[in-house]
Motif scaffolding. Sequence first.
Motif, PDB file in Angstrom:
ATOM      1  N   VAL A  28       0.718  -1.146  -0.005  1.00  0.00           N
ATOM      2  CA  VAL A  28       0.085  -0.113  -0.094  1.00  0.00           C
ATOM      3  C   VAL A  28       0.938   1.149  -0.120  1.00  0.00           C
ATOM      4  O   VAL A  28       2.056   1.219   0.294  1.00  0.00           O
ATOM      5  CB  VAL A  28      -0.887   0.104   1.249  1.00  0.00           C
ATOM      6  CG1 VAL A  28      -1.876  -1.207   1.075  1.00  0.00           C
ATOM      7  CG2 VAL A  28      -0.169   0.017   2.453  1.00  0.00           C
ATOM      8  N   ASP A  29       0.261   2.490  -0.138  1.00  0.00           N
ATOM      9  CA  ASP A  29       1.063   3.622  -0.357  1.00  0.00           C
ATOM     10  C   ASP A  29       1.256   4.105   1.004  1.00  0.00           C
ATOM     11  O   ASP A  29       0.300   4.043   1.939  1.00  0.00           O
ATOM     12  CB  ASP A  29       0.162   4.752  -1.041  1.00  0.00           C
ATOM     13  CG  ASP A  29       0.219   4.461  -2.508  1.00  0.00           C
ATOM     14  OD1 ASP A  29       1.054   3.916  -2.980  1.00  0.00           O
ATOM     15  OD2 ASP A  29      -0.749   4.796  -3.206  1.00  0.00           O
ATOM     16  N   GLY A  30       2.363   4.449   1.434  1.00  0.00           N
ATOM     17  CA  GLY A  30       2.872   4.915   2.853  1.00  0.00           C
ATOM     18  C   GLY A  30       2.363   6.248   3.229  1.00  0.00           C
ATOM     19  O   GLY A  30       1.996   7.103   2.369  1.00  0.00           O
ATOM     20  N   GLU A  31       2.163   6.325   4.518  1.00  0.00           N
ATOM     21  CA  GLU A  31       1.739   7.631   5.039  1.00  0.00           C
ATOM     22  C   GLU A  31       2.874   8.295   5.963  1.00  0.00           C
ATOM     23  O   GLU A  31       3.726   7.511   6.414  1.00  0.00           O
ATOM     24  CB  GLU A  31       0.455   7.391   5.877  1.00  0.00           C
ATOM     25  CG  GLU A  31      -0.724   6.953   5.111  1.00  0.00           C
ATOM     26  CD  GLU A  31      -1.878   6.838   5.913  1.00  0.00           C
ATOM     27  OE1 GLU A  31      -1.827   6.684   7.133  1.00  0.00           O
ATOM     28  OE2 GLU A  31      -2.991   6.401   5.365  1.00  0.00           O
ATOM     29  N   GLY A  32       2.836   9.380   6.428  1.00  0.00           N
ATOM     30  CA  GLY A  32       3.765  10.216   7.320  1.00  0.00           C
ATOM     31  C   GLY A  32       5.035  10.045   6.873  1.00  0.00           C
ATOM     32  O   GLY A  32       5.572  10.600   5.509  1.00  0.00           O
ATOM     33  N   LEU A  33       5.930   9.441   7.530  1.00  0.00           N
ATOM     34  CA  LEU A  33       7.354   9.168   7.138  1.00  0.00           C
ATOM     35  C   LEU A  33       7.647   8.370   5.876  1.00  0.00           C
ATOM     36  O   LEU A  33       8.471   8.572   5.033  1.00  0.00           O
ATOM     37  CB  LEU A  33       8.179   8.439   8.280  1.00  0.00           C
ATOM     38  CG  LEU A  33       8.437   9.344   9.501  1.00  0.00           C
ATOM     39  CD1 LEU A  33       9.044   8.399  10.400  1.00  0.00           C
ATOM     40  CD2 LEU A  33       9.407  10.425   9.383  1.00  0.00           C
ATOM     41  N   PHE A  34       6.764   7.559   5.559  1.00  0.00           N
ATOM     42  CA  PHE A  34       6.912   6.543   4.407  1.00  0.00           C
ATOM     43  C   PHE A  34       6.001   7.261   3.011  1.00  0.00           C
ATOM     44  O   PHE A  34       5.862   6.474   2.420  1.00  0.00           O
ATOM     45  CB  PHE A  34       6.358   5.290   4.773  1.00  0.00           C
ATOM     46  CG  PHE A  34       7.126   4.750   5.891  1.00  0.00           C
ATOM     47  CD1 PHE A  34       8.440   4.271   5.639  1.00  0.00           C
ATOM     48  CD2 PHE A  34       6.520   4.518   7.157  1.00  0.00           C
ATOM     49  CE1 PHE A  34       9.245   3.638   6.572  1.00  0.00           C
ATOM     50  CE2 PHE A  34       7.292   3.979   7.740  1.00  0.00           C
ATOM     51  CZ  PHE A  34       8.538   3.818   7.940  1.00  0.00           C
ATOM     52  N   LEU A  35       5.721   8.679   3.387  1.00  0.00           N
ATOM     53  CA  LEU A  35       4.887   9.058   2.109  1.00  0.00           C
ATOM     54  C   LEU A  35       5.565   8.998   0.795  1.00  0.00           C
ATOM     55  O   LEU A  35       6.631   9.198   0.679  1.00  0.00           O
ATOM     56  CB  LEU A  35       4.564  10.637   2.620  1.00  0.00           C
ATOM     57  CG  LEU A  35       3.716  11.449   1.587  1.00  0.00           C
ATOM     58  CD1 LEU A  35       2.162  10.734   1.825  1.00  0.00           C
ATOM     59  CD2 LEU A  35       3.395  12.628   1.855  1.00  0.00           C
ATOM     60  N   GLY A  36       5.069   8.700  -0.183  1.00  0.00           N
ATOM     61  CA  GLY A  36       5.575   8.457  -1.537  1.00  0.00           C
ATOM     62  C   GLY A  36       6.183   6.935  -1.775  1.00  0.00           C
ATOM     63  O   GLY A  36       6.831   6.690  -2.832  1.00  0.00           O
ATOM     64  N   LYS A  37       6.279   6.443  -0.578  1.00  0.00           N
ATOM     65  CA  LYS A  37       6.948   4.723  -0.627  1.00  0.00           C
ATOM     66  C   LYS A  37       5.702   3.867  -0.579  1.00  0.00           C
ATOM     67  O   LYS A  37       4.841   4.081   0.116  1.00  0.00           O
ATOM     68  CB  LYS A  37       7.819   4.883   0.355  1.00  0.00           C
ATOM     69  CG  LYS A  37       9.034   5.463   0.143  1.00  0.00           C
ATOM     70  CD  LYS A  37       9.939   5.305   1.408  1.00  0.00           C
ATOM     71  CE  LYS A  37      11.056   6.466   1.175  1.00  0.00           C
ATOM     72  NZ  LYS A  37      12.096   6.264   2.506  1.00  0.00           N
ATOM     73  N   ARG A  38       6.062   2.802  -1.082  1.00  0.00           N
ATOM     74  CA  ARG A  38       5.090   1.518  -1.083  1.00  0.00           C
ATOM     75  C   ARG A  38       5.740   0.608   0.290  1.00  0.00           C
ATOM     76  O   ARG A  38       6.770   0.480   0.522  1.00  0.00           O
ATOM     77  CB  ARG A  38       5.158   0.645  -2.288  1.00  0.00           C
ATOM     78  CG  ARG A  38       4.882   1.170  -3.669  1.00  0.00           C
ATOM     79  CD  ARG A  38       3.547   1.381  -3.832  1.00  0.00           C
ATOM     80  NE  ARG A  38       2.896   0.208  -3.855  1.00  0.00           N
ATOM     81  CZ  ARG A  38       1.583   0.106  -3.976  1.00  0.00           C
ATOM     82  NH1 ARG A  38       0.754   1.140  -3.867  1.00  0.00           N
ATOM     83  NH2 ARG A  38       1.125  -1.365  -4.197  1.00  0.00           N
ATOM     84  N   VAL A  39       4.828   0.387   1.017  1.00  0.00           N
ATOM     85  CA  VAL A  39       4.931  -0.518   2.410  1.00  0.00           C
ATOM     86  C   VAL A  39       3.902  -1.730   2.524  1.00  0.00           C
ATOM     87  O   VAL A  39       3.078  -1.692   1.951  1.00  0.00           O
ATOM     88  CB  VAL A  39       4.702   0.481   3.695  1.00  0.00           C
ATOM     89  CG1 VAL A  39       5.786   1.453   3.619  1.00  0.00           C
ATOM     90  CG2 VAL A  39       3.099   1.044   3.641  1.00  0.00           C
ATOM     91  N   ARG A  40       4.550  -2.801   3.154  1.00  0.00           N
ATOM     92  CA  ARG A  40       3.894  -4.044   3.591  1.00  0.00           C
ATOM     93  C   ARG A  40       2.722  -3.720   4.422  1.00  0.00           C
ATOM     94  O   ARG A  40       3.188  -3.113   5.494  1.00  0.00           O
ATOM     95  CB  ARG A  40       4.585  -5.006   3.673  1.00  0.00           C
ATOM     96  CG  ARG A  40       5.508  -5.542   2.513  1.00  0.00           C
ATOM     97  CD  ARG A  40       6.597  -6.452   2.964  1.00  0.00           C
ATOM     98  NE  ARG A  40       5.988  -7.567   3.812  1.00  0.00           N
ATOM     99  CZ  ARG A  40       6.703  -8.851   3.906  1.00  0.00           C
ATOM    100  NH1 ARG A  40       7.756  -9.150   3.259  1.00  0.00           N
ATOM    101  NH2 ARG A  40       5.998  -9.829   4.427  1.00  0.00           N
ATOM    102  N   ARG A  41       1.384  -4.155   4.271  1.00  0.00           N
ATOM    103  CA  ARG A  41       0.560  -4.109   5.244  1.00  0.00           C
ATOM    104  C   ARG A  41       0.217  -5.702   5.336  1.00  0.00           C
ATOM    105  O   ARG A  41      -0.352  -6.254   4.375  1.00  0.00           O
ATOM    106  CB  ARG A  41      -0.628  -3.204   4.833  1.00  0.00           C
ATOM    107  CG  ARG A  41      -1.766  -3.439   5.790  1.00  0.00           C
ATOM    108  CD  ARG A  41      -2.998  -2.857   5.693  1.00  0.00           C
ATOM    109  NE  ARG A  41      -3.742  -3.268   4.535  1.00  0.00           N
ATOM    110  CZ  ARG A  41      -4.597  -4.159   4.980  1.00  0.00           C
ATOM    111  NH1 ARG A  41      -4.987  -4.486   6.163  1.00  0.00           N
ATOM    112  NH2 ARG A  41      -5.209  -4.925   3.849  1.00  0.00           N
TER     113      ARG A  41
END
Length: 134
Positions: A28-41
């Motif tokens: 999913v698209d990251g939020e906060g510090l991970f804005l603009g990056k894809r992160v695992r959920r």
Amino acid sequence: MTAFCVFGISKSLCKKSAEKKQETFEMVDGEGLFLGKRVRRNISIQEWAARRDALAATMFAETERRTQISPKFDAPQFANDWINSARSEVRDCIVMARGEKFDKHGGSIIKGGAPVMTWVEYDPAKAAEFGPLK
């Protein structure tokens, strides 16, 4: 001698295959510090099971490749009985028998001085030509 089996498509094998293919997370698209990056959920067990079941149903409906879905039997009537008992769990069933493997010209393939044996489609009409075994 176990010379017969059933090839087809089964719901249980599709479910096993779907278990291996279905991921336990999603990107999913990251939020906060991970804005603009894809992160695992990580997904919940219930969500994973629902996705696995949907994938298994799709695989069962769309797959064309038959695999061995039964144990080996001594006679073709046992394979037919197995098909009748598992009718709701399988589709595209065919009885196969052990036989020689042939090349594209019709010649038997020989390895180590003996013909290569494989599963071939069982034809009761061809089997009747040889008569009863003595």
